[in-house]
Design a protein around this motif. Structure first.
Motif, PDB file in Angstrom:
ATOM      1  N   UNK A   1      -1.344   1.246  13.962  1.00 34.78           N
ATOM      2  CA  UNK A   1      -0.046   1.916  14.082  1.00 34.78           C
ATOM      3  C   UNK A   1       1.120   0.942  13.973  1.00 34.78           C
ATOM      4  N   UNK A   2       0.838  -0.341  13.907  1.00 36.70           N
ATOM      5  CA  UNK A   2       1.896  -1.346  13.837  1.00 36.70           C
ATOM      6  C   UNK A   2       1.413  -2.547  13.044  1.00 36.70           C
ATOM      7  N   UNK A   3       2.353  -3.393  12.670  1.00 35.12           N
ATOM      8  CA  UNK A   3       2.011  -4.621  11.976  1.00 35.12           C
ATOM      9  C   UNK A   3       2.709  -5.785  12.662  1.00 35.12           C
ATOM     10  N   UNK A   4       2.293  -7.012  12.331  1.00 36.78           N
ATOM     11  CA  UNK A   4       2.827  -8.204  12.985  1.00 36.78           C
ATOM     12  C   UNK A   4       3.255  -9.224  11.931  1.00 36.78           C
ATOM     13  N   UNK A   5       4.453  -9.776  12.139  1.00 32.63           N
ATOM     14  CA  UNK A   5       4.975 -10.846  11.294  1.00 32.63           C
ATOM     15  C   UNK A   5       4.773 -12.176  12.008  1.00 32.63           C
ATOM     16  N   UNK A   6       4.259 -13.158  11.273  1.00 38.08           N
ATOM     17  CA  UNK A   6       4.049 -14.497  11.838  1.00 38.08           C
ATOM     18  C   UNK A   6       4.800 -15.520  10.990  1.00 38.08           C
ATOM     19  N   UNK A   7       5.950 -16.014  11.470  1.00 40.33           N
ATOM     20  CA  UNK A   7       6.677 -17.054  10.730  1.00 40.33           C
ATOM     21  C   UNK A   7       5.960 -18.404  10.848  1.00 40.33           C
ATOM     22  N   UNK A   8       5.884 -19.136   9.753  1.00 41.39           N
ATOM     23  CA  UNK A   8       5.298 -20.475   9.733  1.00 41.39           C
ATOM     24  C   UNK A   8       6.395 -21.440   9.284  1.00 41.39           C
ATOM     25  N   UNK A   9       6.833 -22.305  10.198  1.00 39.72           N
ATOM     26  CA  UNK A   9       7.953 -23.215   9.928  1.00 39.72           C
ATOM     27  C   UNK A   9       7.430 -24.576   9.486  1.00 39.72           C
TER      28      UNK A   9
ATOM     29  N   UNK B   1       2.069 -11.494   7.128  1.00 36.18           N
ATOM     30  CA  UNK B   1       2.046 -10.122   7.634  1.00 36.18           C
ATOM     31  C   UNK B   1       0.594  -9.700   7.833  1.00 36.18           C
ATOM     32  N   UNK B   2       0.294  -9.168   9.007  1.00 42.07           N
ATOM     33  CA  UNK B   2      -1.067  -8.717   9.298  1.00 42.07           C
ATOM     34  C   UNK B   2      -1.027  -7.512  10.244  1.00 42.07           C
ATOM     35  N   UNK B   3      -1.524  -6.352   9.814  1.00 45.16           N
ATOM     36  CA  UNK B   3      -2.077  -6.073   8.489  1.00 45.16           C
ATOM     37  C   UNK B   3      -0.976  -5.761   7.474  1.00 45.16           C
ATOM     38  N   UNK B   4      -1.279  -5.973   6.208  1.00 47.39           N
ATOM     39  CA  UNK B   4      -0.300  -5.678   5.165  1.00 47.39           C
ATOM     40  C   UNK B   4      -0.155  -4.175   4.944  1.00 47.39           C
ATOM     41  N   UNK B   5      -1.220  -3.427   5.247  1.00 45.68           N
ATOM     42  CA  UNK B   5      -1.192  -1.967   5.161  1.00 45.68           C
ATOM     43  C   UNK B   5      -1.309  -1.412   6.575  1.00 45.68           C
ATOM     44  N   UNK B   6      -0.411  -0.501   6.954  1.00 45.78           N
ATOM     45  CA  UNK B   6      -0.547   0.113   8.272  1.00 45.78           C
ATOM     46  C   UNK B   6      -0.011   1.536   8.238  1.00 45.78           C
ATOM     47  N   UNK B   7      -0.331   2.281   9.309  1.00 45.04           N
ATOM     48  CA  UNK B   7      -0.042   3.723   9.338  1.00 45.04           C
ATOM     49  C   UNK B   7       0.537   4.104  10.699  1.00 45.04           C
ATOM     50  N   UNK B   8       1.852   4.067  10.861  1.00 40.13           N
ATOM     51  CA  UNK B   8       2.473   4.387  12.158  1.00 40.13           C
ATOM     52  C   UNK B   8       2.481   5.892  12.451  1.00 40.13           C
ATOM     53  N   UNK B   9       1.293   6.430  12.729  1.00 39.95           N
ATOM     54  CA  UNK B   9       1.172   7.874  12.980  1.00 39.95           C
ATOM     55  C   UNK B   9       0.612   8.178  14.367  1.00 39.95           C
ATOM     56  N   UNK B  10       0.601   7.167  15.242  1.00 36.89           N
ATOM     57  CA  UNK B  10       0.190   7.340  16.641  1.00 36.89           C
ATOM     58  C   UNK B  10      -1.255   7.812  16.793  1.00 36.89           C
TER      59      UNK B  10
END
Length: 359
Positions: free
Chosen positions: A31-39, A17-26
């Motif tokens: 304002x968003x975070x990203x999940x990266x699956x590693x298989x 998860x990057x970033x682990x801390x985020x603030x969706x307040x526009x």
């Protein structure tokens, strides 16, 4: 199988998860975070499912897809399109394929839309002559926030809004010590009132409202400089403060291309301290020479003297070039200078701080 390659003994998947801390307040910042699956598997993935839950286990958001997705975005909204409350959440991904059905360990992420609260206290609000005994101001910053502090700064500004000191840090909170000097010049800031502003930014991208306090400087530049100026002489005149600098101490014996001596550099370091102690005074650098038979050669040499001093003050003394007015006078001073009782230096440079009859 290629040499050195080891076939995984089991199938696994992890979730970053990057970033682990985020603030969706526009506000345009995290304002968003990203999940990266590693298989970790040689098998093909046919579909996947990502679920975000409260740490209590309540499902908040679910998204699915075909194949394998390398990057999944979440804007902090639930499946009804509403921004979820601040707090701790956990994300996990599950994938399926031919002979494959695995889930990742849960990863923690934090939503925080509240800015840090910042407070600052100071040991004293007045900088006086105790500075001469090695005293200083001690600032004690304090931060209150649900997220870790990413960076913070203490800024000290004069009444024009010019920054005279700034402490910037990405480290833990700590006391800040200030001796009243402008770090760029090494000189005590002028007498007057100053405003201190503490501000912080947390890991979720929230910016605090500044915390302000006012301080004043009562110590004069002359009181501070008395201890620092050991080699130059400062003369109070009706034209301003005048510092005569003899070429015999400033420069070597090369009259075609005079270079500063080590003693000359020490003299000019003291001149820099004096000049920077009065940041609003215009500075005249008048070069004088009486070496040759021709006045034109003396004008040229006096100009070299003055410009050598200019170069040092700007490059090593941190004096603003716009404050300096340079002129090679040759053998003769300007008419207004002749009205001053102080004798004009025969060979060298006079530094004049205009408009200051006393220091």
């Amino acid at each position: 199988m290629a040499a050195g390659f080891t076939q995984p003994s089991f199938d696994a998947i992890e979730l970053r998860v990057e970033p682990e801390y985020f603030s969706p307040n526009d506000d345009g910042i995290q304002d968003q975070t990203f999940f990266s699956p590693i298989l970790h598997s040689q098998k093909d993935v046919t579909r996947w499912q990502l679920i975000v839950r409260k740490t209590t286990g309540k499902k908040i958001w679910k998204t699915t897809g075909a194949g394998f997705s390398a990057l999944i975005k979440w804007d902090g909204r639930n499946n009804k399109g509403r921004v979820v409350p601040d707090g701790d959440y956990q994300g996990t991904i599950r994938v399926w394929g031919g002979g494959l059905k695995i889930s990742s360990p849960e990863r923690l992420l934090v939503i925080d839309t509240e800015p840090p609260e910042v407070y600052v206290a100071v040991s004293t609000t007045v900088l006086d002559n105790t500075l001469l005994d090695g005293d200083y101001l001690t600032f004690n910053p304090e931060f209150v926030d649900d997220s870790p502090i990413d960076r913070w700064q203490l800024q000290i500004l004069d009444l024009t809004g010019r920054t005279v000191y700034v402490h910037w840090s990405t480290g833990p909170v700590q006391e800040i010590f200030w001796d009243g000097k402008d770090p760029s010049t090494g000189v005590l800031v002028p007498q007057g009132s100053y405003r201190c502003a503490l501000q912080a930014w947390d890991m979720a991208g929230n910016e605090s409202v500044p915390s302000f306090l006012d301080i004043s400087v009562t110590l004069t530049a002359k009181e501070m400089l008395k201890q620092a100026l050991e080699q130059i002489s400062v003369h109070e005149t009706s034209l301003g403060l005048i510092v005569p600098l003899d070429a015999a101490y400033l420069f070597d014996n090369n009259l075609k291309k005079p270079e500063l001596t080590e003693q000359g550099k020490e003299l000019l370091r003291e001149v820099s301290l004096l000049v920077n102690a009065y940041p609003f005074a215009d500075i005249r650098l008048d070069g004088y020479s009486y070496h040759g038979r021709m006045s034109s050669k003396d004008r040229h040499l006096s100009s070299l003297f003055a410009w050598r001093v200019y170069s040092f003050l700007v490059k090593q003394g941190n004096v603003k070039p716009s404050r300096l007015h340079v002129k090679g006078r040759g053998r003769h001073a300007m008419f207004d200078r002749r009205a001053v009782e102080l004798e004009v230096i025969k060979n060298g440079v006079e530094v004049r701080l205009e408009g200051l009859e006393e220091w």
